[in-house]
Design a protein around this motif. Structure first.
Motif, PDB file in Angstrom:
ATOM      1  N   ASP A  63       0.798  -1.683  -0.026  1.00  0.00           N
ATOM      2  CA  ASP A  63      -0.001  -0.083   0.015  1.00  0.00           C
ATOM      3  C   ASP A  63       1.392   1.526   0.209  1.00  0.00           C
ATOM      4  O   ASP A  63       0.435   2.481  -0.516  1.00  0.00           O
ATOM      5  N   THR A  64       2.058   1.031   0.932  1.00  0.00           N
ATOM      6  CA  THR A  64       2.731   2.631   0.506  1.00  0.00           C
ATOM      7  C   THR A  64       3.028   2.952  -0.517  1.00  0.00           C
ATOM      8  O   THR A  64       3.482   3.586  -1.098  1.00  0.00           O
ATOM      9  N   VAL A  65       3.854   1.735  -1.397  1.00  0.00           N
ATOM     10  CA  VAL A  65       4.652   1.692  -2.307  1.00  0.00           C
ATOM     11  C   VAL A  65       3.706   2.850  -3.469  1.00  0.00           C
ATOM     12  O   VAL A  65       3.556   3.364  -4.598  1.00  0.00           O
ATOM     13  N   LEU A  66       2.305   1.945  -3.515  1.00  0.00           N
ATOM     14  CA  LEU A  66       1.328   2.054  -4.588  1.00  0.00           C
ATOM     15  C   LEU A  66       0.987   3.426  -4.121  1.00  0.00           C
ATOM     16  O   LEU A  66       0.517   4.482  -4.984  1.00  0.00           O
ATOM     17  N   ALA A  67       0.878   4.101  -2.946  1.00  0.00           N
ATOM     18  CA  ALA A  67       0.315   5.365  -2.650  1.00  0.00           C
ATOM     19  C   ALA A  67       1.419   6.545  -2.507  1.00  0.00           C
ATOM     20  O   ALA A  67       1.390   7.374  -3.465  1.00  0.00           O
ATOM     21  N   ARG A  68       2.553   6.204  -2.541  1.00  0.00           N
ATOM     22  CA  ARG A  68       3.610   6.714  -3.494  1.00  0.00           C
ATOM     23  C   ARG A  68       4.342   7.125  -4.675  1.00  0.00           C
ATOM     24  O   ARG A  68       4.001   8.392  -4.867  1.00  0.00           O
ATOM     25  N   ARG A  69       3.303   6.295  -5.435  1.00  0.00           N
ATOM     26  CA  ARG A  69       3.360   6.372  -6.634  1.00  0.00           C
ATOM     27  C   ARG A  69       2.261   6.677  -7.784  1.00  0.00           C
ATOM     28  O   ARG A  69       1.998   6.909  -8.085  1.00  0.00           O
ATOM     29  N   GLY A  70       1.213   7.378  -6.511  1.00  0.00           N
ATOM     30  CA  GLY A  70      -0.009   7.749  -6.078  1.00  0.00           C
ATOM     31  C   GLY A  70      -1.199   7.448  -6.973  1.00  0.00           C
ATOM     32  O   GLY A  70      -2.754   7.995  -7.398  1.00  0.00           O
ATOM     33  N   PHE A  71      -1.128   5.740  -6.206  1.00  0.00           N
ATOM     34  CA  PHE A  71      -2.493   5.138  -6.348  1.00  0.00           C
ATOM     35  C   PHE A  71      -3.112   5.171  -5.282  1.00  0.00           C
ATOM     36  O   PHE A  71      -2.573   5.273  -3.943  1.00  0.00           O
ATOM     37  N   ARG A  72      -4.006   4.695  -5.387  1.00  0.00           N
ATOM     38  CA  ARG A  72      -5.018   4.406  -3.934  1.00  0.00           C
ATOM     39  C   ARG A  72      -5.314   3.406  -4.026  1.00  0.00           C
ATOM     40  O   ARG A  72      -6.564   2.293  -5.102  1.00  0.00           O
TER      41      ARG A  72
ATOM     42  N   LEU B  75       9.333  -5.730  -4.787  1.00  0.00           N
ATOM     43  CA  LEU B  75       8.238  -5.342  -4.150  1.00  0.00           C
ATOM     44  C   LEU B  75       9.235  -3.751  -4.516  1.00  0.00           C
ATOM     45  O   LEU B  75       8.824  -2.668  -5.332  1.00  0.00           O
ATOM     46  N   THR B  76      10.257  -3.583  -4.356  1.00  0.00           N
ATOM     47  CA  THR B  76      11.566  -2.549  -5.770  1.00  0.00           C
ATOM     48  C   THR B  76      11.794  -2.387  -6.466  1.00  0.00           C
ATOM     49  O   THR B  76      11.397  -1.503  -7.207  1.00  0.00           O
ATOM     50  N   ARG B  77      11.226  -3.681  -7.329  1.00  0.00           N
ATOM     51  CA  ARG B  77      11.034  -3.364  -8.865  1.00  0.00           C
ATOM     52  C   ARG B  77      10.206  -2.748  -8.969  1.00  0.00           C
ATOM     53  O   ARG B  77       9.904  -2.979 -10.319  1.00  0.00           O
TER      54      ARG B  77
END
Length: 321
Positions: A251-260, A311-313
């Protein structure tokens, strides 16, 4: 070019043929990326599956689900269980959409309805809890309310309920009620290729299923591995702890990239974007397989990465494709 991957997750070989080889990350399914360890389970491939061993599997699984053993029938995958039960209960029926494609195929003529309309629907009702692909969940009390309010069968697909057993209505199964619950082994335990599932139902349904399945419904491998896995309380407890933690990291990665990210099931998340099919292609060119939807061009489902490197990829691919 996403048609080959909109029907179901797991089309990794098709993706390799189309996009090329490489070190692929398969995030197209909602399967635990860290499976239960099978290496030490012994079984004899030369012998037919033992009926006593099958009964032991069902007893162990029944205890895990919180239902009496007389109300459980093991099946070679929940897909088959859903279709067999659909042929037994008849109809008319409604199935909640969006949801699993199989739910609409279970009973001939079943009509798709949304979750709000389910409360006032007639006849048999089919739904998933947690739902796929949006991860929506209903409290067990809400599901039992749907049962109390209807005269037809209530068919609940709990394929993703293992992480939060409080969601399950399996303990409510009885001969007096028209409740049938389906449980999947492969998703939570990460062993989808084993093809193992369970139908929890009144004895009349269980008996009819056994008649249709015949003498050896499961392989010796499915029986041995399933029995050992359901009895592994330490592994189950650890998985229930770490899967939600890893989902929060996603969730944190997706939110950081602008997704909800949407969903309460930790094995996958759903995101909405202007052109999800284009994003699917971008990720696939970086050897990351996700799940697009033909009828929902703004939706993309993303499974749980197996580790920090995956997750990093994923985050790097979301940045620049």
């Amino acid at each position: 070019m996403t048609d080959a991957w909109t029907w179901h997750g797991g089309g990794l070989e098709a993706a390799k043929r189309h996009f090329g080889g490489g070190d692929w990350i398969d995030l197209s399914t909602g399967i635990n990326p860290r499976p239960w360890p099978v290496a030490e389970v012994a079984f004899d491939w030369q012998r037919l599956p033992d009926p006593h061993a099958l009964a032991q599997l069902e007893a162990v699984a029944a205890s895990y689900f919180g239902v009496a053993a007389q109300h459980i029938c093991a099946v070679p995958g929940t897909e088959i269980g859903l279709r067999l039960v659909g042929s037994l209960v008849g109809g008319p029926a409604r199935h909640v959409a969006p949801g699993y494609r199989t739910h609409g195929d279970m009973i001939a003529g079943s009509m798709a309805i949304d979750s709000a309309a389910a409360r006032n629907s007639d006849g048999d009702l089919i739904l998933a809890n947690p739902n796929n692909p949006d991860g929506r969940t209903l409290a067990a009390s809400e599901v039992r309310g749907l049962l109390d309010a209807r005269s037809g069968w209530l068919l609940i697909d709990e394929a993703f309920a293992d992480v939060d057993p409080a969601l399950s209505v399996a303990p409510s199964i009885s001969d007096a009620g028209k409740l049938i619950v389906f449980r999947s082994f492969g998703k939570f335990f990460g062993l989808a290729g084993l093809r193992l599932g369970f139908v929890l139902a009144p004895k009349i349904i269980v008996a009819a299923l056994r008649e249709r399945l015949g003498a050896w419904p499961l392989s010796a491998a499915a029986i041995a591995i399933g029995t050992a896995a359901y009895a592994d309380a330490d592994w189950i407890a650890a998985a229930r702890e770490h899967l939600p933690q890893e989902a929060r990291a996603l969730d944190t990665v997706l939110a950081r990239r602008g997704f909800r990210p949407v969903g309460d099931c930790p094995l996958f998340r759903l995101i909405e974007t202007d052109d999800a099919h284009m994003l699917f292609e971008r990720l696939a060119r970086r050897a990351i397989l996700t799940r697009p939807f033909a009828d929902r061009p703004r939706w993309l489902r993303i499974g749980l990465p197996a580790d920090a490197n995956a997750l990093t990829r994923l985050e790097a691919a979301l940045i620049d494709g």
